[in-house]
Scaffold this motif. Structure first.
Motif, short mmCIF file in Angstrom:
data_model
loop_
_atom_site.label_atom_id
_atom_site.label_comp_id
_atom_site.label_asym_id
_atom_site.label_seq_id
_atom_site.Cartn_x
_atom_site.Cartn_y
_atom_site.Cartn_z
N THR A 112 0.85 -1.19 0.00
CA THR A 112 0.00 0.00 0.00
C THR A 112 0.89 1.24 0.00
O THR A 112 2.10 1.15 0.25
N ARG B 84 -6.85 -7.47 -4.55
CA ARG B 84 -6.00 -6.72 -3.62
C ARG B 84 -4.71 -6.27 -4.30
O ARG B 84 -4.29 -5.12 -4.15
N THR C 182 -5.57 -3.32 -6.63
CA THR C 182 -5.80 -2.04 -5.96
C THR C 182 -4.50 -1.47 -5.39
O THR C 182 -4.27 -0.26 -5.43
N GLU C 183 -3.64 -2.36 -4.87
CA GLU C 183 -2.36 -1.88 -4.35
C GLU C 183 -1.47 -1.35 -5.47
O GLU C 183 -0.79 -0.33 -5.32
N ASP D 59 -2.40 2.14 -6.55
CA ASP D 59 -1.96 3.20 -5.64
C ASP D 59 -0.45 3.28 -5.49
O ASP D 59 0.09 4.34 -5.17
N ASN D 60 0.22 2.17 -5.72
CA ASN D 60 1.68 2.11 -5.52
C ASN D 60 2.25 1.17 -6.58
O ASN D 60 2.47 -0.01 -6.32
#
Length: 211
Positions: free
Chosen positions: A52, A81, A84-85, A88-89
């Motif tokens: 994250t 997961r 989505t991570e 963001d990153n």
């Protein structure tokens, strides 16, 4: 026997700077082909680690589906997961471990989505049940029961029949663009060989690391 007493002394191979190609992608391909020849179970299985934005990590096993000078490709549900991570990153670490050859390869780099065309080409090469499955699962979301999943699968199987099955908008590939690649060869007494490549000013620099 306790967990602490489980150990193996690695003695199959050695790795010197002279053994390793000047291009780490060439070297990876050589080792991968040797893993396939050695009948390693799922030689393309790799641990993918993401994090994250506040540096909370997660890791899982995924399958490598392509490698070339651009990087290492895998496919997944963008809503998962990992998806989505990565949104963001967009950085990740990969790790291959081929126990039969006492070898490990670690890769770090930035991550980008592959083109829609490339994703669709791979998607259409998958078996029909896998394509239907991509429409069925909302990966990493909470599922009330297995029966709910089975009902969704049955509905999609009826919907698509024998095909065609279009590529879902929520599904596709990622490419890890390597900035660092390390080749690890197990050696006796835990004095392993580690040859690392790092991208510096657009070129690969090779060096030996202490075990």
């Amino acid at each position: 026997m306790s967990i602490a007493d489980i150990r193996k002394d690695y003695q199959r191979h050695a790795l010197t700077e002279a053994d390793v190609a000047d291009d780490p992608i060439v070297q990876f391909t050589t080792w991968f082909d040797e893993a396939v020849s050695a009948q390693v179970v799922e030689p393309n299985a790799m641990c993918l680690a993401t994090a994250t934005p506040d540096a909370y990590p997660s890791a899982r096993i995924v399958l490598l589906k392509g490698v070339d000078q651009r990087g290492f490709v895998f496919y997944t549900d963008y809503r998962s997961r990992k998806g989505t991570e990565l949104a963001d990153n967009p950085c990740a670490s990969l790790c291959f471990f081929w126990a039969e050859l006492e070898r490990q390869v670690r890769i770090n780099g930035a991550v980008q989505r592959v083109s829609r065309t490339e994703s669709d080409e791979y998607f259409q090469s998958r078996p029909l049940p896998s394509r239907v499955g991509a429409w069925t699962s909302s990966q990493s979301s909470v599922l009330p029961s297995r029966e709910v999943l089975e009902a969704q699968l049955a509905a999609n199987a009826e919907r698509f029949g024998d095909g065609p099955v279009p590529l879902p908008d929520h599904w596709g590939g990622y490419r890890v663009v390597p900035e660092e690649i390390e080749f690890w060869q197990g050696r006796p007494s835990r004095l392993h060989d580690r040859i690392q490549f790092r991208k510096e000013s657009g070129r690969w620099v090779k060096r030996r690391l202490s075990p």
